[in-house]
Design a protein around this motif. Sequence first.
Motif, PDB file in Angstrom:
ATOM      1  N   THR A  10      46.386 -10.175 -28.262  1.00 27.23           N
ATOM      2  CA  THR A  10      46.482 -11.607 -28.521  1.00 27.23           C
ATOM      3  C   THR A  10      45.119 -12.254 -28.324  1.00 27.23           C
ATOM      4  O   THR A  10      44.254 -11.722 -27.614  1.00 27.23           O
ATOM      5  CB  THR A  10      47.489 -12.283 -27.567  1.00 27.23           C
ATOM      6  OG1 THR A  10      46.999 -12.179 -26.227  1.00 27.23           O
ATOM      7  CG2 THR A  10      48.878 -11.645 -27.679  1.00 27.23           C
ATOM      8  N   GLU A  11      44.933 -13.411 -28.931  1.00 29.40           N
ATOM      9  CA  GLU A  11      43.695 -14.160 -28.756  1.00 29.40           C
ATOM     10  C   GLU A  11      43.511 -14.545 -27.291  1.00 29.40           C
ATOM     11  O   GLU A  11      42.392 -14.550 -26.781  1.00 29.40           O
ATOM     12  CB  GLU A  11      43.670 -15.398 -29.654  1.00 29.40           C
ATOM     13  CG  GLU A  11      43.548 -15.074 -31.130  1.00 29.40           C
ATOM     14  CD  GLU A  11      42.299 -14.277 -31.464  1.00 29.40           C
ATOM     15  OE1 GLU A  11      41.211 -14.617 -30.952  1.00 29.40           O
ATOM     16  OE2 GLU A  11      42.412 -13.309 -32.222  1.00 29.40           O
ATOM     17  N   ALA A  17      39.618 -11.522 -21.344  1.00 28.43           N
ATOM     18  CA  ALA A  17      38.746 -10.368 -21.144  1.00 28.43           C
ATOM     19  C   ALA A  17      37.279 -10.768 -21.233  1.00 28.43           C
ATOM     20  O   ALA A  17      36.450 -10.324 -20.434  1.00 28.43           O
ATOM     21  CB  ALA A  17      39.071  -9.275 -22.174  1.00 28.43           C
ATOM     22  N   ILE A  18      36.956 -11.652 -22.172  1.00 29.86           N
ATOM     23  CA  ILE A  18      35.580 -12.125 -22.343  1.00 29.86           C
ATOM     24  C   ILE A  18      35.150 -12.940 -21.119  1.00 29.86           C
ATOM     25  O   ILE A  18      34.042 -12.772 -20.611  1.00 29.86           O
ATOM     26  CB  ILE A  18      35.444 -12.948 -23.638  1.00 29.86           C
ATOM     27  CG1 ILE A  18      35.623 -12.031 -24.851  1.00 29.86           C
ATOM     28  CG2 ILE A  18      34.109 -13.677 -23.697  1.00 29.86           C
ATOM     29  CD1 ILE A  18      35.911 -12.766 -26.135  1.00 29.86           C
ATOM     30  N   VAL A  19      36.036 -13.806 -20.642  1.00 36.67           N
ATOM     31  CA  VAL A  19      35.737 -14.600 -19.444  1.00 36.67           C
ATOM     32  C   VAL A  19      35.503 -13.674 -18.254  1.00 36.67           C
ATOM     33  O   VAL A  19      34.592 -13.898 -17.451  1.00 36.67           O
ATOM     34  CB  VAL A  19      36.881 -15.603 -19.152  1.00 36.67           C
ATOM     35  CG1 VAL A  19      36.745 -16.213 -17.772  1.00 36.67           C
ATOM     36  CG2 VAL A  19      36.914 -16.687 -20.216  1.00 36.67           C
ATOM     37  N   HIS A  43      33.312  -4.942 -26.565  1.00 36.83           N
ATOM     38  CA  HIS A  43      31.943  -5.252 -27.000  1.00 36.83           C
ATOM     39  C   HIS A  43      31.966  -6.143 -28.243  1.00 36.83           C
ATOM     40  O   HIS A  43      31.211  -7.115 -28.338  1.00 36.83           O
ATOM     41  CB  HIS A  43      31.150  -3.977 -27.308  1.00 36.83           C
ATOM     42  CG  HIS A  43      30.468  -3.380 -26.137  1.00 36.83           C
ATOM     43  ND1 HIS A  43      29.361  -3.943 -25.531  1.00 36.83           N
ATOM     44  CD2 HIS A  43      30.724  -2.259 -25.444  1.00 36.83           C
ATOM     45  CE1 HIS A  43      28.981  -3.186 -24.525  1.00 36.83           C
ATOM     46  NE2 HIS A  43      29.794  -2.156 -24.438  1.00 36.83           N
ATOM     47  N   GLY A  44      32.819  -5.803 -29.209  1.00 37.96           N
ATOM     48  CA  GLY A  44      32.923  -6.603 -30.437  1.00 37.96           C
ATOM     49  C   GLY A  44      33.402  -8.010 -30.160  1.00 37.96           C
ATOM     50  O   GLY A  44      32.839  -8.985 -30.683  1.00 37.96           O
ATOM     51  N   TRP A  45      34.440  -8.155 -29.326  1.00 39.75           N
ATOM     52  CA  TRP A  45      34.950  -9.488 -28.994  1.00 39.75           C
ATOM     53  C   TRP A  45      33.876 -10.307 -28.295  1.00 39.75           C
ATOM     54  O   TRP A  45      33.696 -11.483 -28.592  1.00 39.75           O
ATOM     55  CB  TRP A  45      36.165  -9.399 -28.079  1.00 39.75           C
ATOM     56  CG  TRP A  45      37.310  -8.593 -28.594  1.00 39.75           C
ATOM     57  CD1 TRP A  45      37.574  -8.241 -29.891  1.00 39.75           C
ATOM     58  CD2 TRP A  45      38.349  -8.018 -27.805  1.00 39.75           C
ATOM     59  NE1 TRP A  45      38.723  -7.489 -29.945  1.00 39.75           N
ATOM     60  CE2 TRP A  45      39.220  -7.339 -28.691  1.00 39.75           C
ATOM     61  CE3 TRP A  45      38.631  -8.002 -26.451  1.00 39.75           C
ATOM     62  CZ2 TRP A  45      40.352  -6.665 -28.239  1.00 39.75           C
ATOM     63  CZ3 TRP A  45      39.761  -7.329 -26.003  1.00 39.75           C
ATOM     64  CH2 TRP A  45      40.610  -6.672 -26.895  1.00 39.75           C
TER      65      TRP A  45
END
Length: 82
Positions: A10-11, A17-19, A43-45
């Motif tokens: 999900t977005e 995960a990025i945070v 890595h892509g996100w």
Amino acid sequence: MGGKYTRRYTEEFKRDAIVLVDSSGKTVTAVARELGISSESLHGWHRRAKADRGGSESGEPTSTEREELKPYDARQATDQAV
């Protein structure tokens, strides 16, 4: 290589995960390992999120730019199939 099944996230999961990468001081690979996901995906996100924030020097297109390019990508794929 990957299996037949592609996992969809999900977005909200991607954002979280990025945070976690940005706030934890851990590497993308370490966070991916903790979350049980591939480091390539994270890595892509992370790279795309950085581009969307204007912090990418790699020339990575923003989400808006990627959306605008989709019709051209589809047309190119059709042209190559012929």
